[in-house]
Write an enzyme that holds these catalytic residues in place. Structure first.
Site, short mmCIF file in Angstrom:
data_model
loop_
_atom_site.label_atom_id
_atom_site.label_comp_id
_atom_site.label_asym_id
_atom_site.label_seq_id
_atom_site.Cartn_x
_atom_site.Cartn_y
_atom_site.Cartn_z
N GLY A 1 0.70 -21.06 7.98
CA GLY A 1 0.68 -22.24 8.84
C GLY A 1 -0.28 -22.08 10.01
N GLY B 1 10.05 -24.19 12.90
CA GLY B 1 10.53 -22.82 12.96
C GLY B 1 11.33 -22.63 11.69
N ARG B 2 10.67 -22.10 10.67
CA ARG B 2 11.26 -22.07 9.34
C ARG B 2 12.64 -21.42 9.33
NH1 ARG B 2 7.91 -21.39 5.16
NH2 ARG B 2 6.61 -19.95 6.31
N ASP C 1 4.92 -13.06 6.21
CA ASP C 1 4.58 -12.97 4.79
C ASP C 1 3.11 -12.57 4.60
OD1 ASP C 1 7.09 -13.68 3.83
OD2 ASP C 1 6.66 -15.82 3.98
N ARG D 1 -1.75 -20.66 1.59
CA ARG D 1 -0.54 -19.85 1.46
C ARG D 1 -0.47 -19.05 0.15
NH1 ARG D 1 3.19 -20.51 5.36
NH2 ARG D 1 3.31 -22.48 6.47
N TYR E 1 4.05 -30.36 13.12
CA TYR E 1 2.61 -30.37 12.90
C TYR E 1 1.85 -30.79 14.16
CZ TYR E 1 4.25 -29.76 8.19
OH TYR E 1 4.89 -29.25 7.09
N LYS F 1 0.32 -13.79 13.79
CA LYS F 1 0.27 -15.23 14.06
C LYS F 1 1.54 -15.90 13.59
CE LYS F 1 0.26 -17.69 11.02
NZ LYS F 1 0.33 -18.44 9.75
N THR F 2 2.05 -16.84 14.28
CA THR F 2 3.00 -17.86 13.82
C THR F 2 3.61 -18.56 15.03
OG1 THR F 2 4.96 -18.47 12.60
CG2 THR F 2 4.99 -16.25 13.49
N ILE F 3 3.61 -19.89 14.96
CA ILE F 3 4.24 -20.63 16.06
C ILE F 3 5.74 -20.34 16.08
CG2 ILE F 3 2.55 -22.50 16.06
CD1 ILE F 3 4.86 -24.19 14.65
N ASP F 4 6.29 -19.89 14.95
CA ASP F 4 7.75 -19.70 14.85
C ASP F 4 8.27 -18.63 15.81
OD1 ASP F 4 7.41 -21.50 12.85
OD2 ASP F 4 8.27 -20.28 11.25
N ARG G 1 0.86 -27.47 16.08
CA ARG G 1 0.27 -26.29 15.46
C ARG G 1 -1.22 -26.13 15.68
NH1 ARG G 1 2.56 -25.25 9.53
NH2 ARG G 1 0.94 -26.75 9.03
N GLU H 1 14.65 -26.48 12.74
CA GLU H 1 14.26 -26.80 11.36
C GLU H 1 15.05 -26.01 10.31
OE1 GLU H 1 9.81 -27.29 9.78
OE2 GLU H 1 10.33 -25.21 10.14
N LYS I 1 19.82 -46.14 26.18
CA LYS I 1 20.49 -46.79 25.04
C LYS I 1 20.36 -46.02 23.72
CE LYS I 1 16.63 -49.92 24.03
NZ LYS I 1 16.18 -51.27 23.83
N TYR I 2 19.57 -44.96 23.71
CA TYR I 2 19.40 -44.22 22.44
C TYR I 2 19.77 -42.76 22.59
CZ TYR I 2 16.39 -48.11 20.90
OH TYR I 2 15.88 -49.34 20.57
P1 FBP Z 1 3.80 -19.51 9.24
O1 FBP Z 1 5.05 -18.70 9.14
O2 FBP Z 1 2.88 -19.32 8.11
O3 FBP Z 1 3.13 -19.31 10.56
O4 FBP Z 1 4.18 -21.05 9.21
C1 FBP Z 1 5.24 -21.53 9.95
C2 FBP Z 1 5.44 -23.00 9.81
O5 FBP Z 1 4.72 -23.71 10.78
C3 FBP Z 1 6.94 -23.30 9.89
O6 FBP Z 1 7.33 -23.54 11.22
C4 FBP Z 1 7.08 -24.48 8.96
O7 FBP Z 1 8.34 -24.51 8.37
C5 FBP Z 1 6.04 -24.22 7.91
O8 FBP Z 1 5.03 -23.48 8.53
C6 FBP Z 1 5.47 -25.47 7.31
O9 FBP Z 1 4.63 -25.13 6.26
P2 FBP Z 1 3.48 -26.04 5.69
O10 FBP Z 1 2.37 -26.00 6.68
O11 FBP Z 1 3.11 -25.36 4.43
O12 FBP Z 1 4.03 -27.41 5.53
#
Ligand code: FBP
Length: 554
Positions: free
Chosen positions: A86, A256-257, A181, A150, A426, A207-210, A429, A316, A247-248
């Site tokens: 990602g 964050g997988r 991964d 990926r 998205y 790397k990873t935003i997660d 990212r 997520e 009202k909402y």
């Molecule tokens: P990475 O672990 O590869 O950094 O990706 C994380 C992520 O952004 C998760 O937060 C999200 O669930 C997933 O990628 C979404 O994957 P894709 O870009 O394949 O839809």
């Protein structure tokens, strides 16, 4: 300079990221200090057997070498870089750091970028990154300079193709910029290269935003800081809207997988009425119905004060952490891996019927109890690493639907529940990296050039001491095998980097837990606003709550 740069982009291109002192004089002026042999975090014997050549390497740290003119230029080296998984803000700056590091070794050094992720490496699809191209991408978000992918590299045929590409291009090193991964991929490939006597080494970059690729040596993965600041800006805007209209209820799913670091950090930045933390749900063994009760209680409590509005953050990965749903998901992954052909082409209902025959009774019942939409989403193909694609599961809608049903059952609920759903993932990212990520990424890349030059196979680039000011940051390399354990993927045991989940006895969670009851009842909302790139350092160079609390810096 690229034509598609905005006014901000053009001004931002001129930003010169800062480096730790050990790297400031170039990649040749670095002393490498080796620690003692290392062990993997778990499953030591199994990991050692799988990585006989690279297992046990020491942690290395860099210090500035002598300031004399020796070693001012060396033989050119050739490096290939891969962006994997990602997108995360700052990837272009990692490449800029590698590029400048290689230039500091020799002006004749060459950097290749493999296109579209690991498949570009496997298939020999690449471009040469020259100074003009690099300059067009400095300090920008996105991975578009060479794109990402990926593809999992796991078969010997794939590895052999990678060796051929590395040999054809006469590469000294390959740097794989990715999450847990992808860095697992880097370690496996590096091991294979060494076993086959290939001269090219393979290194990784965190790397990873997660935010779940971290440990004692990797204090944070790049991109987390910028992504969460971007989400927090949006959440703050929604909070102001919620508090204005009153009202909402807004239910916001955050990327964050697996881990809930993003949700937790966003909560610390914005103070929502509800923020679910998957790791806590799992620790408390909460059933889906109990999670729904918890949310409904807060909605009802606020309604009793005349407040029919609020903001809830939903991680997520939540469903996988609810014990009965988590068991269902892993059983489903296993069953789908073994019976793919038998369910191909069936509609959701027929698929559920068929799959229930292979699932345990409890999991079959859980699957049948879910709305059809969620059933279909849970059965979607796993990604190439065997993970369920949680970004495609509409957990926020499921919770809204179930909370609405629960409130209807409560005769004492006299309020209104009008809920809207959002998903922020998205959007963050590919944001332009914050100053922190711009500097951190550039330093990680520069450190990767030192690893490449010194042929440090199977290492991940590391920059530490991140809350102490850049002059005190320390750079080095960590053996990737040190972070590994064995996990079940695609119905088989695989070596993978252990994910760092939210620790319930860690300072960020404790801070949240100490404040959430007040945040639930009141409108303690804070509005972080957009990321600032210029201005007072306390505004534009701040990191995030998670790293500050984890490192005892607040
Ligand atoms: P990475 O672990 O590869 O950094 O990706 C994380 C992520 O952004 C998760 O937060 C999200 O669930 C997933 O990628 C979404 O994957 P894709 O870009 O394949 O839809």
């Amino acid at each position: 300079m690229s034509d598609n740069l905005s006014v901000l982009g053009k001004a931002r291109a001129a930003y010169q990221p800062k480096l730790p002192s050990s790297l400031k004089n170039g990649a040749l002026k670095v002393s490498i200090n080796k620690g003692t042999a290392t062990e993997s975090v778990r499953d030591q014997e199994k990991i050692k057997a799988l990585f006989p050549n690279t297992y046990g390497a020491p942690v290395v740290s860099f210090t500035p070498a002598c300031g004399c003119s020796c070693g001012s230029e060396s033989k050119a080296i050739r490096v290939g870089v891969v962006l994997s998984g990602g997108q995360a803000p700052g990837g272009h700056n990692v490449i800029a750091g590698i590029f400048d590091g290689l230039q500091s070794i020799s002006k004749e050094s060459v950097l290749f970028g493999f296109l579209g992720g690991p498949s570009g490496l496997e298939n020999g699809k690449y471009i040469q990154i020259d100074a003009k191209l690099m300059d067009a991408y400095r300090n920008t978000g996105g991975f578009d300079i060479i794109q990402s992918g990926r593809t999992k590299l796991e078969t010997t045929e794939q590895f052999d193709r990678c060796i051929k590409v590395a040999n054809d291009l006469k590469l000294d090193a390959i740097t794989i910029i990715g999450g847990d991964d992808s860095n697992t991929n880097a370690a496996v490939l590096g091991e294979y290269f060494q076993a086959k006597g290939a001269s090219c080494v393979v290194c990784g970059c965190p790397k990873t935003i997660d935010g779940d690729l971290k440990n004692e040596y990797i204090e944070t993965s790049f991109g987390f800081d910028t992504a969460v600041k971007t989400y927090s800006e949006l959440i703050g805007n929604i909070m102001r809207d919620a508090n204005s209209a009153q009202k909402y209820w807004h239910f916001i799913k955050l990327m964050g997988r697996s881990a809930s670091h993003i949700g937790l950090e966003a909560a610390l930045q914005t103070h929502p009425n509800i923020c679910l933390i998957s790791e806590e749900v799992k620790a408390k063994k909460m059933k889906l119905s109990e999670v729904v009760q918890f949310v409904a209680d807060i909605v009802a409590e606020r309604a009793s004060q005349g407040k029919n509005f609020g903001v809830a953050l939903i991680p997520e990965g939540l469903l996988e952490f609810i014990p009965d749903v988590g068991v269902l998901i892993s059983e489903l992954s296993e069953v789908l891996a073994h019976h793919e052909k038998e369910v191909e082409g069936l509609d959701t209902q027929a698929k559920v019927e068929k799959l229930c025959g292979w699932l345990n009774t409890e999991s079959a019942n859980v699957l049948k109890s879910l709305p059809v939409g969620i059933q279909a989403q849970l059965m979607l193909d796993r990604d190439s690493h065997g993970n369920v694609q949680v970004s495609l599961i509409e957990t926020e809608k499921l919770i809204i639907e179930m909370v609405a049903k629960e409130l209807k059952k409560r005769s004492d609920f006299k309020g209104k529940f009008a809920a809207l759903n959002h998903f922020f993932g998205y959007e963050g990212r590919c944001a332009a990296p914050s100053n922190f990520d711009a500097d951190y990424c550039y330093s990680l890349g520069f450190a990767a050039s030192v690893l490449a030059f010194n042929k440090m196979n199977g290492y991940m680039s590391s920059v530490r001491n991140l809350t102490k000011g850049i002059e005190n940051w320390t750079a080095g390399g960590i053996p990737i095998t040190m972070m590994m354990n064995i996990e079940r993927r695609h119905g088989a045991d695989k070596p993978v980097i252990q994910k760092a989940l939210v620790e319930l006895d860690g300072a960020p969670f404790k801070y949240f837990a100490a404040h959430r009851d007040v945040w639930a009842k009141t409108e303690s909302y804070t509005y972080p606003g957009p990321i600032q790139y210029w201005g007072p350092s306390e505004v534009c160079d701040v990191t995030n709550f998670t790293i500050k609390l984890e490192r005892g810096a607040m």
